[in-house]
Structure formats: structure tokens, C-alpha cells
Scaffold this motif. Sequence first.
Motif, PDB file in Angstrom:
ATOM      1  N   ALA A 175       0.829  -1.208   0.000  1.00 28.14           N
ATOM      2  CA  ALA A 175       0.000   0.000   0.000  1.00 28.14           C
ATOM      3  C   ALA A 175       0.864   1.259   0.000  1.00 28.14           C
ATOM      4  O   ALA A 175       0.469   2.288  -0.562  1.00 28.14           O
ATOM      5  N   GLN A 176       2.047   1.185   0.608  1.00 28.83           N
ATOM      6  CA  GLN A 176       2.929   2.343   0.699  1.00 28.83           C
ATOM      7  C   GLN A 176       4.321   2.046   0.128  1.00 28.83           C
ATOM      8  O   GLN A 176       4.814   2.762  -0.708  1.00 28.83           O
ATOM      9  N   GLY A 177       4.960   0.984   0.598  1.00 27.32           N
ATOM     10  CA  GLY A 177       6.278   0.636   0.099  1.00 27.32           C
ATOM     11  C   GLY A 177       7.287   1.747   0.317  1.00 27.32           C
ATOM     12  O   GLY A 177       7.161   2.570   1.233  1.00 27.32           O
ATOM     13  N   LEU A 178       8.301   1.804  -0.541  1.00 23.92           N
ATOM     14  CA  LEU A 178       9.340   2.820  -0.394  1.00 23.92           C
ATOM     15  C   LEU A 178       8.804   4.223  -0.606  1.00 23.92           C
ATOM     16  O   LEU A 178       8.988   5.119   0.225  1.00 23.92           O
ATOM     17  N   ALA A 179       8.130   4.424  -1.720  1.00 26.38           N
ATOM     18  CA  ALA A 179       7.681   5.776  -2.074  1.00 26.38           C
ATOM     19  C   ALA A 179       6.662   6.300  -1.081  1.00 26.38           C
ATOM     20  O   ALA A 179       6.725   7.466  -0.656  1.00 26.38           O
ATOM     21  N   GLY A 180       5.705   5.470  -0.691  1.00 26.78           N
ATOM     22  CA  GLY A 180       4.679   5.918   0.244  1.00 26.78           C
ATOM     23  C   GLY A 180       5.234   6.218   1.619  1.00 26.78           C
ATOM     24  O   GLY A 180       4.787   7.162   2.289  1.00 26.78           O
ATOM     25  N   THR A 181       6.201   5.436   2.062  1.00 22.64           N
ATOM     26  CA  THR A 181       6.814   5.693   3.367  1.00 22.64           C
ATOM     27  C   THR A 181       7.546   7.027   3.358  1.00 22.64           C
ATOM     28  O   THR A 181       7.467   7.798   4.322  1.00 22.64           O
ATOM     29  N   ARG A 182       8.236   7.314   2.271  1.00 24.56           N
ATOM     30  CA  ARG A 182       8.900   8.622   2.174  1.00 24.56           C
ATOM     31  C   ARG A 182       7.869   9.755   2.153  1.00 24.56           C
ATOM     32  O   ARG A 182       8.067  10.795   2.785  1.00 24.56           O
ATOM     33  N   ARG A 183       6.794   9.559   1.428  1.00 24.88           N
ATOM     34  CA  ARG A 183       5.769  10.609   1.370  1.00 24.88           C
ATOM     35  C   ARG A 183       5.149  10.853   2.738  1.00 24.88           C
ATOM     36  O   ARG A 183       4.957  12.007   3.161  1.00 24.88           O
ATOM     37  N   LEU A 184       4.837   9.784   3.458  1.00 24.47           N
ATOM     38  CA  LEU A 184       4.181   9.924   4.755  1.00 24.47           C
ATOM     39  C   LEU A 184       5.087  10.554   5.805  1.00 24.47           C
ATOM     40  O   LEU A 184       4.608  11.214   6.726  1.00 24.47           O
ATOM     41  N   THR A 185       6.394  10.342   5.686  1.00 22.33           N
ATOM     42  CA  THR A 185       7.330  10.914   6.665  1.00 22.33           C
ATOM     43  C   THR A 185       7.910  12.243   6.206  1.00 22.33           C
ATOM     44  O   THR A 185       8.543  12.945   7.005  1.00 22.33           O
ATOM     45  N   GLY A 186       7.716  12.581   4.931  1.00 22.56           N
ATOM     46  CA  GLY A 186       8.294  13.814   4.412  1.00 22.56           C
ATOM     47  C   GLY A 186       9.792  13.733   4.184  1.00 22.56           C
ATOM     48  O   GLY A 186      10.449  14.762   4.019  1.00 22.56           O
ATOM     49  N   VAL A 187      10.347  12.530   4.171  1.00 20.33           N
ATOM     50  CA  VAL A 187      11.788  12.354   3.948  1.00 20.33           C
ATOM     51  C   VAL A 187      11.979  11.974   2.478  1.00 20.33           C
ATOM     52  O   VAL A 187      11.817  10.817   2.110  1.00 20.33           O
ATOM     53  N   GLU A 188      12.331  12.936   1.653  1.00 23.87           N
ATOM     54  CA  GLU A 188      12.402  12.700   0.223  1.00 23.87           C
ATOM     55  C   GLU A 188      13.629  11.896  -0.177  1.00 23.87           C
ATOM     56  O   GLU A 188      13.602  11.175  -1.172  1.00 23.87           O
ATOM     57  N   LYS A 189      14.717  12.038   0.553  1.00 27.46           N
ATOM     58  CA  LYS A 189      15.933  11.301   0.219  1.00 27.46           C
ATOM     59  C   LYS A 189      16.724  11.037   1.495  1.00 27.46           C
ATOM     60  O   LYS A 189      16.478  11.653   2.534  1.00 27.46           O
ATOM     61  N   GLY A 190      17.673  10.130   1.394  1.00 26.68           N
ATOM     62  CA  GLY A 190      18.478   9.769   2.551  1.00 26.68           C
ATOM     63  C   GLY A 190      17.794   8.718   3.411  1.00 26.68           C
ATOM     64  O   GLY A 190      16.626   8.369   3.209  1.00 26.68           O
ATOM     65  N   VAL A 191      18.550   8.196   4.373  1.00 26.02           N
ATOM     66  CA  VAL A 191      17.984   7.174   5.262  1.00 26.02           C
ATOM     67  C   VAL A 191      16.912   7.793   6.150  1.00 26.02           C
ATOM     68  O   VAL A 191      16.944   8.987   6.461  1.00 26.02           O
ATOM     69  N   LEU A 192      15.955   6.962   6.558  1.00 26.31           N
ATOM     70  CA  LEU A 192      15.013   7.342   7.598  1.00 26.31           C
ATOM     71  C   LEU A 192      15.605   6.889   8.925  1.00 26.31           C
ATOM     72  O   LEU A 192      15.976   5.713   9.081  1.00 26.31           O
ATOM     73  N   VAL A 193      15.715   7.795   9.861  1.00 24.02           N
ATOM     74  CA  VAL A 193      16.313   7.485  11.156  1.00 24.02           C
ATOM     75  C   VAL A 193      15.197   7.188  12.153  1.00 24.02           C
ATOM     76  O   VAL A 193      14.263   7.982  12.310  1.00 24.02           O
ATOM     77  N   GLY A 194      15.290   6.035  12.803  1.00 25.59           N
ATOM     78  CA  GLY A 194      14.241   5.612  13.721  1.00 25.59           C
ATOM     79  C   GLY A 194      14.783   5.121  15.040  1.00 25.59           C
ATOM     80  O   GLY A 194      15.985   4.916  15.212  1.00 25.59           O
TER      81      GLY A 194
END
Length: 422
Positions: A137-156
Amino acid sequence: MRDDRFRATYLIETPLDPSKVAEVMAGEQSCGTFTRVEGETDALRERARATAVQVDLLEEVGSPSLSNAWLARRGVAGPWRRARITIEFPVANVGANLATLASIVAGNLFDLGEVTGLRLESIDLPPAYRRRFPLPAQGLAGTRRLTGVEKGVLVGSIVKPNVGLSAEETADLVARLCEAGLDFIKDDEISADPDHAPLAQRIPAVMAAVRRHQDRTGKRVMVAFNITDETDAMRRHADLVQREGGSCVMASLNWCGFSAIETLRRSTDLALHGHRNGFGAFSRHALLGIGFGAYQVLWRLAGVDHMHVHGLQGKFAQADEEVIESARDCVTPLAGEVDDRVMPAFSSGQWAGTAPATFAAIGHTDLLFMAGGGVMAHPGGPAAGVASIREAWQATVRGEALEDAAGGSPALRQALEAFGGR
């Protein structure tokens, strides 16, 4: 590979002829059994029987990997031969039925009398068959869109302590982690709906903190609420997350099962964070179980958006090479025609110092990089922990050694001093 067939590849060990064992496997998992039966016509076999399409002989060993009463009763001894076997199965035998697909590529094969070791390594699907199952439903692109992180690693990071915090205490901690600058926060896999912090209370409390942070900063932090439970309860909890403005839920895949995850996927478009706890029971023996290459195919067909792969130089038993291969699997389309990539989630013993090895191994930043102690135990506090990880990744991507980058970064320097001797 034909459009009406899919493939599974296995590593086997047997004292018998591996080619004959391959035929036994193909028959057992399609229309046959140990002997021809009434009604099993040539036409039926042509239509429905699986076929062994490749047998690659490997090494011989002097002792079996697993005991086998069937062979012992027959007095069959070694040497034990290992082989890699590829079998093609008719798509029509299965249809778009994930539980049955798993039963066919695995199932009774692990109990066959002819083998002293068997491991499912990979599953390959034709594009038309892959399209019969849901995409992320989201995958890579949707996860970036939902977090507002367009590039680079997502830090969690992960809510710690794992258990014991009340709903209000959890919300206070999440508020601190949001202020620290995280992109992603998740529950621990052992904390789902406990008496001291039931989801009915914890979800509204946490999301109120997330919304306050978003109102102040514009940053929407993704929180993966662990809703692992029976199916109806998971759907109720996902609905509550959606009503409260959340964007992600987490489930322990192995214990919920394919059917529950498929039902959850159909009922929500929230990002589905797939936690693989228990995977070691399927994978740690080299001649038994299911490798991640096959495992991730099945769960991606169920519709997950993120998959745990552990972490390089981490605290668990998996070799770095296995972690690397797992991460590559996640960002490789299953059938080549559609973007069904999912976000690999790195965790377990991760901190700023593991960024260079991770980037060198996988060569991209489409990943979720989660650190518990690397954030929460940083000498400068959680904000410094997050800063150290971001600075480490930025330095790594531009080709700068962390020791050199630390000269202008107190947070990174503290991390190297505190955790560098691990």
C-alpha cells in the motif's frame, strides 16, 4: 520460466540419488505420492504435476545434518550428498492463495524420509502471477511521502523500556523522541496491548503528542504501533490509528500468520511494518527451514511495506552477508514489471558507527535505520544520538571517514567515544 509456472529452489542433503529425491519432492507437492494412484492419468499429470528442472550436485559429507528414522529403518547410510534443486509448480494448482502457496513450496517437504536436510532458498514468480496478489500500500515511495523524507535514510528508534510504561509515560517518551528529530518510532515487538498501556489508551495519547509536534514543527513523525493480536482486534486497532491521524502499524508476522496479515492489508492503507521476530527458528540451521530470500517473497505477497533485516555488526547471530542479501531482496522487484519494493528496516545494535559498513554493502539510502541504545544511550541525550546518526550517514555518503567528520561534530565524536569499543 513459463507464465503458467512458478519456481522454488531448495538446498537438500540425502544419502540417495538427489535427482530421484527431486522427483519425489515434485510429486509430493503436486498431484503425486510415493506411487501412482487410481485416477492419476497421463493427462492429469501433464497438467498438474510439478517438475524438477535443475539439479546441481554439491559436496558430500560424512555425517547427516539431521536424524532420520525413515532412513534408519531401512539401514541406509552415507555418504550424504548435498544438492541445489529447482522445481517448477503449475500456477493453476494454487491460484492467488498465499497460505496454499506456502504449503506447496514448503509444507511436508521438511518431513520427507528421503532427506537429512532441506531448506527453501528462493521463490521466483512470473509477472502475471505476481499481479494476482496485492502490492504494498505504501512501500518505499509511500513511506517517504508519509514521513516527508524525500531522500536519505530514515532514522528511527524503539520505545524503551520495552514494557512497563503507562500510556501517558509512553506518550511523554514519544514526545521527547519527536523533539530529538526522529523520522520513525516503533513499539517493541513484545509490547502490544498490555494491561498497563492498552492500545485504546496508548494510541490516542501518543498521537496527541505526535500531532502537537507536527503543529509546532511541520514534521510528521511515523509511529508504528504494535497491534499484533487476533485478526478482528488488529483491524479495530488499525482503525483507531487511522482515526487518530497515524500512518503506520506493526505486526509480528510469524505469529499472526498469512491470513491475518492479508486481511489487515485489505482493511487499511496504513503502512504495514512487518516484524520478523521468530525468524531464526526458520532460518538459523543451514540445512533446515526457510531462507530470507523465500521468506520475504511470501510476506511481500501478503502486502507488507517494511521488512526487518537485522543490522550489520549487530547483536544477533546472523552474519553481515545475510543481512546485506536480505536488504537487497527487499528493494528488488519480485517479478520485474511493477514497483513492489519494500523498505528494509535495519535494527539490532545499530549506531552511528555502523553507517559506513551498511552503505558500503548496499550502496543506497532507501532504508530505515533504527537505533535503540545508539539514540537513547548517547551521552548527550536522544537528540545528540539522532544527530550523530544523521551526521554519520551524511559523512559516509560524501565519502568522508567518521573520525574526520567527528572533528566538527560533537554528537558524532561522543558516539564514537562511547560506542566505538563495542
